[in-house]
Design a protein around this motif. Sequence first.
Motif, PDB file in Angstrom:
ATOM      1  N   ARG A   2       0.835  -1.221   0.000  1.00 59.47           N
ATOM      2  CA  ARG A   2       0.000   0.000   0.000  1.00 59.47           C
ATOM      3  C   ARG A   2       0.860   1.257   0.000  1.00 59.47           C
ATOM      4  N   ALA A   3       1.920   1.256   0.811  1.00 55.99           N
ATOM      5  CA  ALA A   3       2.807   2.423   0.870  1.00 55.99           C
ATOM      6  C   ALA A   3       3.510   2.636  -0.471  1.00 55.99           C
ATOM      7  N   LEU A   4       3.920   1.560  -1.120  1.00 56.62           N
ATOM      8  CA  LEU A   4       4.567   1.688  -2.428  1.00 56.62           C
ATOM      9  C   LEU A   4       3.579   2.212  -3.463  1.00 56.62           C
ATOM     10  N   ALA A   5       2.362   1.706  -3.470  1.00 52.91           N
ATOM     11  CA  ALA A   5       1.340   2.198  -4.402  1.00 52.91           C
ATOM     12  C   ALA A   5       1.091   3.687  -4.182  1.00 52.91           C
ATOM     13  N   ASP A   6       1.016   4.101  -2.914  1.00 57.73           N
ATOM     14  CA  ASP A   6       0.829   5.524  -2.612  1.00 57.73           C
ATOM     15  C   ASP A   6       2.009   6.346  -3.136  1.00 57.73           C
ATOM     16  N   ARG A   7       3.218   5.854  -2.907  1.00 60.96           N
ATOM     17  CA  ARG A   7       4.404   6.594  -3.349  1.00 60.96           C
ATOM     18  C   ARG A   7       4.430   6.721  -4.868  1.00 60.96           C
ATOM     19  N   LEU A   8       4.043   5.649  -5.565  1.00 57.54           N
ATOM     20  CA  LEU A   8       4.067   5.675  -7.034  1.00 57.54           C
ATOM     21  C   LEU A   8       2.823   6.333  -7.624  1.00 57.54           C
ATOM     22  N   GLY A   9       1.807   6.579  -6.793  1.00 57.21           N
ATOM     23  CA  GLY A   9       0.572   7.196  -7.259  1.00 57.21           C
ATOM     24  C   GLY A   9      -0.230   6.294  -8.178  1.00 57.21           C
ATOM     25  N   VAL A  10      -0.230   4.983  -7.862  1.00 59.96           N
ATOM     26  CA  VAL A  10      -0.952   4.019  -8.684  1.00 59.96           C
ATOM     27  C   VAL A  10      -1.886   3.212  -7.799  1.00 59.96           C
ATOM     28  N   PRO A  11      -2.928   2.610  -8.392  1.00 57.36           N
ATOM     29  CA  PRO A  11      -3.818   1.763  -7.594  1.00 57.36           C
ATOM     30  C   PRO A  11      -3.141   0.440  -7.221  1.00 57.36           C
ATOM     31  N   LEU A  12      -3.601  -0.123  -6.120  1.00 60.11           N
ATOM     32  CA  LEU A  12      -3.167  -1.445  -5.687  1.00 60.11           C
ATOM     33  C   LEU A  12      -4.345  -2.377  -5.849  1.00 60.11           C
ATOM     34  N   ARG A  13      -4.167  -3.420  -6.669  1.00 61.90           N
ATOM     35  CA  ARG A  13      -5.234  -4.385  -6.910  1.00 61.90           C
ATOM     36  C   ARG A  13      -4.882  -5.712  -6.267  1.00 61.90           C
ATOM     37  N   GLY A  14      -5.898  -6.513  -6.008  1.00 61.52           N
ATOM     38  CA  GLY A  14      -5.671  -7.851  -5.494  1.00 61.52           C
ATOM     39  C   GLY A  14      -6.257  -8.041  -4.111  1.00 61.52           C
ATOM     40  N   PRO A  15      -5.838  -9.126  -3.455  1.00 63.66           N
ATOM     41  CA  PRO A  15      -6.415  -9.456  -2.145  1.00 63.66           C
ATOM     42  C   PRO A  15      -6.069  -8.416  -1.099  1.00 63.66           C
ATOM     43  N   GLY A  16      -6.937  -8.309  -0.137  1.00 62.72           N
ATOM     44  CA  GLY A  16      -6.721  -7.380   0.954  1.00 62.72           C
ATOM     45  C   GLY A  16      -6.172  -8.063   2.181  1.00 62.72           C
ATOM     46  N   ASP A  17      -6.757  -7.765   3.299  1.00 61.20           N
ATOM     47  CA  ASP A  17      -6.262  -8.251   4.580  1.00 61.20           C
ATOM     48  C   ASP A  17      -6.736  -9.659   4.918  1.00 61.20           C
ATOM     49  N   ASP A  18      -7.348 -10.357   3.984  1.00 55.21           N
ATOM     50  CA  ASP A  18      -7.967 -11.631   4.312  1.00 55.21           C
ATOM     51  C   ASP A  18      -7.004 -12.824   4.351  1.00 55.21           C
ATOM     52  N   GLY A  19      -5.750 -12.641   4.000  1.00 55.77           N
ATOM     53  CA  GLY A  19      -4.776 -13.729   4.092  1.00 55.77           C
ATOM     54  C   GLY A  19      -4.893 -14.724   2.968  1.00 55.77           C
ATOM     55  N   PRO A  20      -4.053 -15.760   3.011  1.00 56.67           N
ATOM     56  CA  PRO A  20      -4.070 -16.768   1.947  1.00 56.67           C
ATOM     57  C   PRO A  20      -5.419 -17.450   1.826  1.00 56.67           C
ATOM     58  N   PRO A  21      -5.729 -17.987   0.658  1.00 58.06           N
ATOM     59  CA  PRO A  21      -7.035 -18.606   0.433  1.00 58.06           C
ATOM     60  C   PRO A  21      -7.437 -19.676   1.455  1.00 58.06           C
ATOM     61  N   HIS A  22      -6.509 -20.466   1.928  1.00 55.99           N
ATOM     62  CA  HIS A  22      -6.868 -21.565   2.819  1.00 55.99           C
ATOM     63  C   HIS A  22      -7.105 -21.126   4.256  1.00 55.99           C
ATOM     64  N   VAL A  23      -6.789 -19.875   4.610  1.00 62.58           N
ATOM     65  CA  VAL A  23      -6.993 -19.432   5.994  1.00 62.58           C
ATOM     66  C   VAL A  23      -8.053 -18.350   6.099  1.00 62.58           C
ATOM     67  N   ARG A  24      -8.703 -18.024   5.010  1.00 62.44           N
ATOM     68  CA  ARG A  24      -9.731 -16.993   5.032  1.00 62.44           C
ATOM     69  C   ARG A  24     -10.921 -17.441   5.860  1.00 62.44           C
ATOM     70  N   ALA A  25     -11.475 -16.479   6.552  1.00 61.38           N
ATOM     71  CA  ALA A  25     -12.691 -16.768   7.335  1.00 61.38           C
ATOM     72  C   ALA A  25     -13.848 -16.969   6.350  1.00 61.38           C
ATOM     73  N   GLU A  26     -14.613 -17.988   6.588  1.00 58.32           N
ATOM     74  CA  GLU A  26     -15.748 -18.289   5.712  1.00 58.32           C
ATOM     75  C   GLU A  26     -16.992 -17.600   6.240  1.00 58.32           C
TER      76      GLU A  26
END
Length: 157
Positions: A133-157
């Motif tokens: 997130r800090a790098l995206a802010d510094r470069l002035g570009v959007p950050l796409r992809g997963p958020g704070d939910d962690g790897p697929p196998h540990v996500r809360a259902e």
Amino acid sequence: MTPHELWTALPQDTRERVDALVVRRKQILAVKEMRESGVAPRPDLRDCVDLVAARMEILADRLVPLPPRDVDALAAKAAALPGPPVALELAWDGDTQGWILVLGAVLPGSSGRPHALAHWQEAVWTEPLATARALADRLGVPLRGPGDDGPPHVRAE
């Protein structure tokens, strides 16, 4: 076959090549070296992966350091790309050791995979996400992809 059994079955020159690859963090090439060593029967893939993990523990003090993954280092890496990124992308990937969070730079007009800037293989994802997130802010570009939910196998259902 246990890692010890496989290690003792490998010819000495193969062991030296495997250790040289492990020290350089070339795990897949180390596995390939074992599987092509001429040991009969051919070592099982899982056995080779287990031996590489064991050798990484044994040689931990000799492993090539991982590249820096702080915002300044990643910004410098992004600046060295053929063009300025239009976005950053986070994606989950998996390997024999677990889940990896990959940070890539999307370049203008690119239709292929993003240029890899960093990857993390850790249990705590807050630091890599904050860095991205800090790098995206510094470069002035959007950050796409997963958020704070962690790897697929540990996500809360």
